[in-house]
Design a protein around this motif. Structure first.
Motif, PDB file in Angstrom:
ATOM      1  N   ARG A  65       0.847  -1.196   0.000  1.00  0.00           N
ATOM      2  CA  ARG A  65       0.000   0.000   0.000  1.00  0.00           C
ATOM      3  C   ARG A  65       0.882   1.246   0.000  1.00  0.00           C
ATOM      4  O   ARG A  65       1.810   1.356   0.806  1.00  0.00           O
ATOM      5  N   LEU A  66       0.598   2.151  -0.874  1.00  0.00           N
ATOM      6  CA  LEU A  66       1.383   3.379  -1.013  1.00  0.00           C
ATOM      7  C   LEU A  66       0.674   4.530  -0.321  1.00  0.00           C
ATOM      8  O   LEU A  66      -0.537   4.733  -0.506  1.00  0.00           O
ATOM      9  N   HIS A  67       1.424   5.287   0.503  1.00  0.00           N
ATOM     10  CA  HIS A  67       0.847   6.420   1.241  1.00  0.00           C
ATOM     11  C   HIS A  67       1.727   7.649   1.063  1.00  0.00           C
ATOM     12  O   HIS A  67       2.926   7.541   0.833  1.00  0.00           O
ATOM     13  N   ASP A  68       1.113   8.802   1.218  1.00  0.00           N
ATOM     14  CA  ASP A  68       1.868  10.052   1.112  1.00  0.00           C
ATOM     15  C   ASP A  68       2.696  10.325   2.355  1.00  0.00           C
ATOM     16  O   ASP A  68       3.739  10.969   2.284  1.00  0.00           O
ATOM     17  N   ASP A  69       2.214   9.865   3.510  1.00  0.00           N
ATOM     18  CA  ASP A  69       2.915  10.183   4.754  1.00  0.00           C
ATOM     19  C   ASP A  69       2.640   9.107   5.808  1.00  0.00           C
ATOM     20  O   ASP A  69       1.829   8.195   5.609  1.00  0.00           O
ATOM     21  N   VAL A  70       3.316   9.238   6.941  1.00  0.00           N
ATOM     22  CA  VAL A  70       3.162   8.272   8.031  1.00  0.00           C
ATOM     23  C   VAL A  70       1.747   8.298   8.583  1.00  0.00           C
ATOM     24  O   VAL A  70       1.182   7.250   8.904  1.00  0.00           O
ATOM     25  N   ALA A  71       1.172   9.471   8.690  1.00  0.00           N
ATOM     26  CA  ALA A  71      -0.180   9.586   9.235  1.00  0.00           C
ATOM     27  C   ALA A  71      -1.156   8.723   8.446  1.00  0.00           C
ATOM     28  O   ALA A  71      -1.999   8.019   9.021  1.00  0.00           O
ATOM     29  N   GLY A  72      -1.051   8.738   7.133  1.00  0.00           N
ATOM     30  CA  GLY A  72      -1.938   7.931   6.319  1.00  0.00           C
ATOM     31  C   GLY A  72      -1.657   6.448   6.452  1.00  0.00           C
ATOM     32  O   GLY A  72      -2.578   5.630   6.452  1.00  0.00           O
ATOM     33  N   ALA A  73      -0.379   6.105   6.601  1.00  0.00           N
ATOM     34  CA  ALA A  73      -0.003   4.691   6.683  1.00  0.00           C
ATOM     35  C   ALA A  73      -0.500   4.031   7.962  1.00  0.00           C
ATOM     36  O   ALA A  73      -0.771   2.837   7.983  1.00  0.00           O
ATOM     37  N   VAL A  74      -0.581   4.798   9.046  1.00  0.00           N
ATOM     38  CA  VAL A  74      -0.952   4.207  10.340  1.00  0.00           C
ATOM     39  C   VAL A  74      -2.353   4.613  10.785  1.00  0.00           C
ATOM     40  O   VAL A  74      -2.738   4.356  11.927  1.00  0.00           O
TER      41      VAL A  74
END
Length: 247
Positions: A65-74
């Protein structure tokens, strides 16, 4: 692929080299993990160098999964670990890799979603990244050379997860086609050697004979012998006796 809800999500934060992403995928899959997220990879995504390095673990990259930032990833996680070798001026629990994955296993079994953050190769995680984590994972590395390669750090954490997730056999001795010798077989071997060595005058002087025999019996009991070992050692002694008699 495995069930993402039954394992922690490994989040590669701003990874720089495609080769390291691919190597991290291999490390994860070595230990049965396939839930990978990637935030803001420096060289874009997908990355052909990552695919080449991943080899048989390329499917992890296909499903990452690709995310723009850590906040989105977690965003969907209830507990987040941040891996770092550096000291931080942040008040957070600090776990060893083993303790962190033990905690993660308990949480996941209870239905929680857990993530583990891994920082970029050059700098590691920034304080802003660590601030989003519930706890820190500190690896007991050499303080004079504390920087871990990204894939090495992923491998270490994946191994510790595997130790918690499956029953690990810590020591085993494959027997091949043989069986372990019974105590009576080892006792007969000991008697054979003691008799022949006695005939050869090995137990000398007489006042030390009992102690020497005791040490010899102790030697046999310390060794884990197979039946094939016992047969071979009987054969060794028989051949030595035949050789002496021929002389």
């Amino acid at each position: 692929m495995g069930d993402p809800s039954s394992q922690p999500v490994f989040v590669l934060v701003r990874p720089q080299m495609g080769e390291n992403i691919g190597a991290a995928a291999r490390a994860m899959w070595n230990f049965g993990l396939d839930a990978m997220s990637i935030t803001a990879p420096r060289d874009g995504w997908p990355n052909p160098k990552a695919v080449a390095m991943a080899s048989g673990a390329g499917r992890l990259l296909d499903n990452a999964r690709l995310h723009d930032d850590v906040a989105g990833a977690v965003a969907g996680c209830s507990y987040v670990f941040a891996t770092t070798a550096r000291g931080r001026d942040l008040t957070k629990p600090v776990f060893s890799p083993e303790a962190a994955m033990a905690r993660a296993a308990g949480m996941i079994a209870a239905g929680e979603k857990v993530a583990v953050l891994f920082g970029p190769e050059r700098t590691g995680l920034e304080n802003d990244d660590v601030a989003r984590a519930n706890a820190i994972v500190s690896v007991p590395v050499n303080p004079d050379f504390a920087s871990l390669n990204l894939a090495q750090c992923v491998l270490l954490m994946a191994y510790e997860w595997r130790r918690q997730a499956v029953e690990v056999t810590h020591e085993t001795v494959p027997l091949g086609k043989g069986d372990w010798a019974s105590r009576i077989e080892v006792d007969k071997l000991a008697e054979h050697y003691e008799d022949r060595l006695g005939q050869a005058g090995f137990f000398f002087p007489p006042e030390k004979a009992e102690g020497m025999k005791l040490n010899l019996r102790n030697l046999w009991s310390r060794m884990r012998l197979t039946r094939a070992d016992v047969q071979m050692l009987h054969g060794v002694m028989r051949q030595m006796v035949r050789w002496k008699e021929r002389g």
